[in-house]
Design an enzyme around this catalytic site. Structure first.
Site, PDB file in Angstrom:
ATOM      1  N   ARG A 238       0.855  -1.179   0.000  1.00  0.00           N
ATOM      2  CA  ARG A 238       0.000   0.000   0.000  1.00  0.00           C
ATOM      3  C   ARG A 238       0.896   1.235   0.000  1.00  0.00           C
ATOM      4  O   ARG A 238       1.881   1.297   0.747  1.00  0.00           O
ATOM      5  CB  ARG A 238      -0.924   0.000   1.217  1.00  0.00           C
ATOM      6  CG  ARG A 238      -1.991  -1.096   1.169  1.00  0.00           C
ATOM      7  CD  ARG A 238      -2.995  -0.988   2.316  1.00  0.00           C
ATOM      8  NE  ARG A 238      -4.053  -1.970   2.172  1.00  0.00           N
ATOM      9  CZ  ARG A 238      -4.051  -3.189   2.710  1.00  0.00           C
ATOM     10  NH1 ARG A 238      -3.011  -3.554   3.459  1.00  0.00           N
ATOM     11  NH2 ARG A 238      -5.040  -4.026   2.535  1.00  0.00           N
ATOM     12  N   LYS A 265      -3.482  -1.499   7.513  1.00  0.00           N
ATOM     13  CA  LYS A 265      -4.906  -1.177   7.372  1.00  0.00           C
ATOM     14  C   LYS A 265      -5.769  -2.174   8.126  1.00  0.00           C
ATOM     15  O   LYS A 265      -6.751  -1.795   8.768  1.00  0.00           O
ATOM     16  CB  LYS A 265      -5.280  -1.180   5.880  1.00  0.00           C
ATOM     17  CG  LYS A 265      -6.747  -0.872   5.610  1.00  0.00           C
ATOM     18  CD  LYS A 265      -7.013  -0.876   4.115  1.00  0.00           C
ATOM     19  CE  LYS A 265      -8.481  -0.599   3.826  1.00  0.00           C
ATOM     20  NZ  LYS A 265      -8.770  -0.603   2.362  1.00  0.00           N
ATOM     21  N   HIS A 355      -4.373  -8.757   2.525  1.00  0.00           N
ATOM     22  CA  HIS A 355      -5.823  -8.730   2.637  1.00  0.00           C
ATOM     23  C   HIS A 355      -6.230  -9.599   3.827  1.00  0.00           C
ATOM     24  O   HIS A 355      -5.649 -10.648   4.066  1.00  0.00           O
ATOM     25  CB  HIS A 355      -6.483  -9.250   1.367  1.00  0.00           C
ATOM     26  CG  HIS A 355      -6.380  -8.279   0.229  1.00  0.00           C
ATOM     27  ND1 HIS A 355      -6.583  -8.642  -1.083  1.00  0.00           N
ATOM     28  CD2 HIS A 355      -6.089  -6.947   0.208  1.00  0.00           C
ATOM     29  CE1 HIS A 355      -6.428  -7.579  -1.867  1.00  0.00           C
ATOM     30  NE2 HIS A 355      -6.120  -6.549  -1.103  1.00  0.00           N
ATOM     31  N   TYR A 365      -3.011 -20.188   9.833  1.00  0.00           N
ATOM     32  CA  TYR A 365      -2.398 -21.201   8.966  1.00  0.00           C
ATOM     33  C   TYR A 365      -1.658 -20.534   7.814  1.00  0.00           C
ATOM     34  O   TYR A 365      -0.529 -20.894   7.474  1.00  0.00           O
ATOM     35  CB  TYR A 365      -3.483 -22.140   8.429  1.00  0.00           C
ATOM     36  CG  TYR A 365      -2.965 -23.150   7.425  1.00  0.00           C
ATOM     37  CD1 TYR A 365      -2.342 -24.313   7.847  1.00  0.00           C
ATOM     38  CD2 TYR A 365      -3.094 -22.919   6.060  1.00  0.00           C
ATOM     39  CE1 TYR A 365      -1.851 -25.229   6.924  1.00  0.00           C
ATOM     40  CE2 TYR A 365      -2.613 -23.822   5.133  1.00  0.00           C
ATOM     41  CZ  TYR A 365      -1.997 -24.991   5.577  1.00  0.00           C
ATOM     42  OH  TYR A 365      -1.522 -25.883   4.667  1.00  0.00           O
TER      43      TYR A 365
END
Length: 401
Positions: A238, A265, A355, A365
């Site tokens: 980002r 974020k 994300h 995991y």
């Protein structure tokens, strides 16, 4: 048990001060000399505080409760009632937009450090020079619009929209603390171009991407911004994270960039494996900024305590003639599209893009399993970009096994 008027009236002094509790933090403090004071005890930003509400019987029980309820409403709005009282006593000296905006930021202890820096940068760069010394009560919608249009004129439509939001929040804080009557940003609905939500222009075809990479290498701007430009396609972070990257976060020997959760974020710590090409760029800029805090230190600060703006990379791309075709954030779309086409696992790509994974077990995991694979993916990606940049025949690069 709640206080009553007779209880307040009949309270007798004792050898030491004592309290008679009412409700919701209100109490009557009785001093040895017989004086009686209403006080409101509350917590703000993790600290216990006390607000003086008046002397009994000049202030009656009902008036004290009304003042307590007013203070509680301020607390619900994230405002420290004791700060409001201080403002009332200081008069108009601190009623400029800049002073109130700074108080507004200070009244938000739960903000992340990265968000606080972003809001402050927006104010310092784009608002305070034009509106900072204006009394808040005199601020007009026309003045705010003129300030925001300066941002739009440089192509930063998203930033203009966010800055309008921040100005409105500061004004509403001023209203809550009694120094303004209305939010003039409400009059600006529809006055600015609307940013396109959820979409950033991005080049996703190999041939034009190769040309963009060559144009980046030939960029005639400052060395610091050019290096950030060159690094962004390799790591597709980002833009805000890249602009604020600190040397302390990098381990060049381990080929890792570790970003703390409070900078991310999604509030989840993130590891970026570094390709040999990315490390070469970092070693190239290290002699210039390596003794400072930030990798991309701004020449506007002193001793590197400031970094380039999150907009710097995007502005450079626009200057190169890619307005509407590509953005700094667009490199994330570029990488996601082409990496998926090349057969890399979606979980790996999504993890590298930082994300959020809603399933917490799966998220743990992914963190445990994909780092080694992501290292191979990032090196393959960097090698692929080199091939495009050097004008090699465009072929699908093989997934590293």
């Amino acid at each position: 048990m709640a206080l009553s008027d007779p209880t307040c009236k009949n309270a007798k002094p004792k050898e030491k001060p004592y309290k008679l509790a009412d409700e919701k933090g209100l109490y009557l403090l009785v001093k040895p000399n017989g004086s009686k004071y209403f006080r409101f005890k509350f917590r703000f930003a993790g600290h216990e505080k006390v607000l003086a509400l008046g002397v009994y019987p000049e202030i009656g029980l009902k008036q004290a409760r009304d003042k307590r309820d007013e203070a509680r409403k301020q607390l619900d709005s994230g405002i420290d009632p004791s700060l409001t009282r201080k403002i009332e006593k200081t008069g108009s000296a601190e009623n400029t937009f800049a002073a109130i905006a700074k108080e507004f930021m200070a009244a938000k202890p739960n903000w992340s450090e990265s968000h606080r820096k972003h809001v402050n940068e927006c104010f310092e760069r784009d608002v305070f020079p034009w509106l900072g010394n204006r009394p808040l009560k005199d601020l007009s919608a026309v003045e705010v619009l003129a300030t925001l249009r300066r941002i739009v004129d440089r192509g930063a439509i998203e930033t203009a929209a966010r800055t309008k939001q921040f100005i409105g929040q500061a004004i509403r804080y001023g209203i809550a603390t009694g120094r303004a009557e209305r939010d003039v940003t409400a009059d600006l609905r529809g006055a600015l171009p609307s940013p396109v939500r959820g979409h950033y222009p991005a080049i996703t075809e190999p041939k034009p991407l190769g040309q963009l990479l060559r144009d980046i290498d030939a960029y005639k701007g400052g060395f610091v911004v050019r290096t950030a430009l060159q690094l962004q396609p390799l790591i597709f972070a980002r833009p805000a994270n890249l602009a604020a990257a600190e040397w302390a976060e990098f381990d060049l020997e381990a080929a890792e960039w570790r970003i703390a959760s409070d900078k991310m974020k999604m509030k989840d710590a993130h590891i970026v494996p570094l390709s040999t090409q990315a490390i070469a760029l970092l070693r190239d800029i290290q002699p210039l900024t390596g003794n400072q805090q930030y990798v991309f230190a701004s020449n506007q600060g002193q001793n590197g305590e400031k970094h380039i703006s999150r907009e710097s990379i995007g502005m450079a791309i626009r200057r190169m003639g890619y307005q509407g075709q590509h953005t700094a954030h667009g490199f994330r779309t570029t990488a996601s599209t082409l990496l998926h086409e090349q057969g890399f696992h979606s979980d790996m790509i999504e993890r590298q893009l930082a994300h959020a994974e809603r399933n917490r077990v799966k998220a743990a995991y992914n963190r445990a399993q994909h780092l080694a694979e992501r290292r191979k993916m990032m090196q393959s990606w960097a090698d692929y970009l080199d091939g495009l940049k050097n004008g090699a025949q465009v072929i699908a690069f093989k997934k590293a096994g």
